[in-house]
Design an enzyme around this catalytic site. Structure first.
Site, PDB file in Angstrom:
ATOM      1  N   ASP A 248       0.845  -1.175   0.061  1.00 14.08           N
ATOM      2  CA  ASP A 248      -0.113  -0.170   0.031  1.00 14.08           C
ATOM      3  C   ASP A 248       0.941   1.160  -0.062  1.00 14.08           C
ATOM      4  OD1 ASP A 248      -2.501  -1.317   0.166  1.00 14.08           O
ATOM      5  OD2 ASP A 248      -2.263  -1.715   2.250  1.00 14.08           O
TER       6      ASP A 248
ATOM      7  N   ASP B 208      -6.626  -4.779  -6.357  1.00 12.77           N
ATOM      8  CA  ASP B 208      -7.692  -4.520  -5.488  1.00 12.77           C
ATOM      9  C   ASP B 208      -8.368  -3.332  -5.692  1.00 12.77           C
ATOM     10  OD1 ASP B 208      -9.332  -4.930  -3.281  1.00 12.77           O
ATOM     11  OD2 ASP B 208      -7.940  -4.582  -1.752  1.00 12.77           O
ATOM     12  N   LEU B 209      -9.262  -3.374  -6.719  1.00 10.71           N
ATOM     13  CA  LEU B 209      -9.981  -1.967  -7.091  1.00 10.71           C
ATOM     14  C   LEU B 209     -11.300  -1.793  -6.498  1.00 10.71           C
ATOM     15  CD1 LEU B 209      -8.649  -1.485 -10.673  1.00 10.71           C
ATOM     16  CD2 LEU B 209      -7.692  -0.640  -8.764  1.00 10.71           C
ATOM     17  N   LYS B 210     -12.049  -3.055  -6.000  1.00 13.93           N
ATOM     18  CA  LYS B 210     -13.168  -2.995  -5.349  1.00 13.93           C
ATOM     19  C   LYS B 210     -14.061  -2.327  -6.240  1.00 13.93           C
ATOM     20  CE  LYS B 210     -11.629  -3.563  -0.547  1.00 13.93           C
ATOM     21  NZ  LYS B 210     -10.374  -3.507  -0.644  1.00 13.93           N
TER      22      LYS B 210
ATOM     23  N   HIS C 186     -17.513  -0.869  -8.333  1.00 14.00           N
ATOM     24  CA  HIS C 186     -18.908  -0.923  -7.894  1.00 14.00           C
ATOM     25  C   HIS C 186     -19.494  -0.063  -9.092  1.00 14.00           C
ATOM     26  CE1 HIS C 186     -21.913  -0.553  -4.389  1.00 14.00           C
ATOM     27  NE2 HIS C 186     -22.615  -0.948  -5.438  1.00 14.00           N
ATOM     28  N   ASP C 187     -20.132  -0.541  -9.921  1.00 12.13           N
ATOM     29  CA  ASP C 187     -20.960   0.489 -10.778  1.00 12.13           C
ATOM     30  C   ASP C 187     -21.965  -0.204 -11.623  1.00 12.13           C
ATOM     31  OD1 ASP C 187     -21.373   2.825 -12.743  1.00 12.13           O
ATOM     32  OD2 ASP C 187     -19.394   3.369 -12.058  1.00 12.13           O
ATOM     33  N   ILE C 188     -22.678   0.406 -12.704  1.00 11.96           N
ATOM     34  CA  ILE C 188     -23.544  -0.544 -13.351  1.00 11.96           C
ATOM     35  C   ILE C 188     -22.824  -1.421 -14.213  1.00 11.96           C
ATOM     36  CG2 ILE C 188     -25.227   1.475 -13.535  1.00 11.96           C
ATOM     37  CD1 ILE C 188     -24.003   1.863 -16.750  1.00 11.96           C
ATOM     38  N   PRO C 189     -23.470  -2.817 -14.415  1.00 16.96           N
ATOM     39  CA  PRO C 189     -23.004  -3.893 -15.041  1.00 16.96           C
ATOM     40  C   PRO C 189     -22.033  -3.274 -16.329  1.00 16.96           C
ATOM     41  CG  PRO C 189     -25.006  -4.266 -14.737  1.00 16.96           C
ATOM     42  CD  PRO C 189     -24.882  -2.951 -14.229  1.00 16.96           C
TER      43      PRO C 189
ATOM     44  N   GLY D 242      -0.462  -6.461   5.192  1.00 17.16           N
ATOM     45  CA  GLY D 242       0.326  -5.248   4.723  1.00 17.16           C
ATOM     46  C   GLY D 242       1.355  -4.768   5.544  1.00 17.16           C
ATOM     47  N   ARG D 243       0.931  -3.715   6.425  1.00 12.10           N
ATOM     48  CA  ARG D 243       2.146  -3.062   7.343  1.00 12.10           C
ATOM     49  C   ARG D 243       2.945  -4.108   8.093  1.00 12.10           C
ATOM     50  NH1 ARG D 243      -2.623   0.661   9.290  1.00 12.10           N
ATOM     51  NH2 ARG D 243      -3.728  -1.047   8.873  1.00 12.10           N
TER      52      ARG D 243
END
Ligand code: C5P
Length: 229
Positions: free
Chosen positions: A10, A57-59, A61-64, A207-208
């Site tokens: 990160d 890792d962009l997660k 989330h939008d319309i298909p 991560g850390r």
């Protein structure tokens, strides 16, 4: 199947990401690069990281149609894993899977995020969800897997419930891991690498405790040894 280690790199600094990647890659199955790295450096920044495989890792989330377009846009980078939000709904997940399939056998594994671990019962309730977090995690987990996700990102404390409900097949990827004695930071309900492995994690994300260690390679090696034991 033995639990694997994913190192979360990160940072927005591409030189730092490359340095960490070189140090920890021998001990990790995947290197995770997330939103901050990708927004700062884009596809060209990712191409400059020498080590593979990469978990992007962009997660999403939008319309298909837009999520499918996003998957299409990152396929040339050959990510081994991609994340999207289960709350985007079945049609969005199915569209992402259909697009991922166009990469053939090399397609990225699609992981769905259910309820963000930063949300407690009252935060979830405020968004209009009537049931508690565990009920919502299970509901979204089933929805996502039925719609075409290969697995889930989940908290270590949801592992037992999800393994019980979903069986051994689902890929369960677990952040919020802290080796015994290390700094918890902003994570609240943590588990050690060994505990998460025994509870059925397919992959743990760390991560850390790796990147902020005096010797990231040694920290990653120690965690890999703990989960293999
Ligand atoms: O440094 P730390 O080990 O806490 O990093 C955990 C990584 O996992 C971060 O990249 C964080 O964004 C990610 N993550 C998380 N909790 C989630 C989902 C992802 O900590 N629920």
């Amino acid at each position: 199947m033995p639990t694997g280690l994913i190192a979360a790199l990160d940072t927005t600094n591409p030189q730092m990401a490359q340095r960490w990647a070189g140090q920890v890659a021998p001990h990790c199955g995947l290197l995770k690069l997330g939103l901050e790295f990708f927004l700062a450096n884009g596809a060209s920044g990712l191409r400059e990281i020498d080590q593979r495989p990469v978990f992007l890792d962009l997660k999403l989330h939008d319309i298909p149609n837009t999520v499918a377009g996003g998957v299409r846009a990152v396929l040339p980078l050959r990510p081994a894993m991609l994340t999207l939000h289960a709350s985007g709904g079945a049609a969005m997940i199915t569209a992402a899977r259909r697009e991922a399939e166009t990469a053939g056998a090399e397609r990225p594994i699609l992981l769905a995020v259910t309820v963000l671990t930063s949300m407690d019962a009252s935060a979830l309730h405020a968004t209009g969800v009537a049931g508690g977090p565990r009920q919502q995690v299970l509901r979204l987990a089933r929805l996502a897997l039925d719609a075409g996700a290969d697995g889930l990102v989940c908290s270590a404390h949801e592992l037992a419930m999800l393994r019980d409900a979903l069986g051994d097949g689902a890929c369960l990827v677990v952040p919020g891991i802290r080796p015994a004695g290390s700094d918890v930071g902003d994570q609240s309900r943590v588990m050690t690498p060994g505990e998460a492995a025994r509870a059925g994690a397919t992959w743990i994300v760390v991560g850390r405790p790796i990147t902020q260690a005096a010797d990231p390679a040694a920290a990653a090696a120690a965690i890999a040894a703990e989960i293999a034991a």
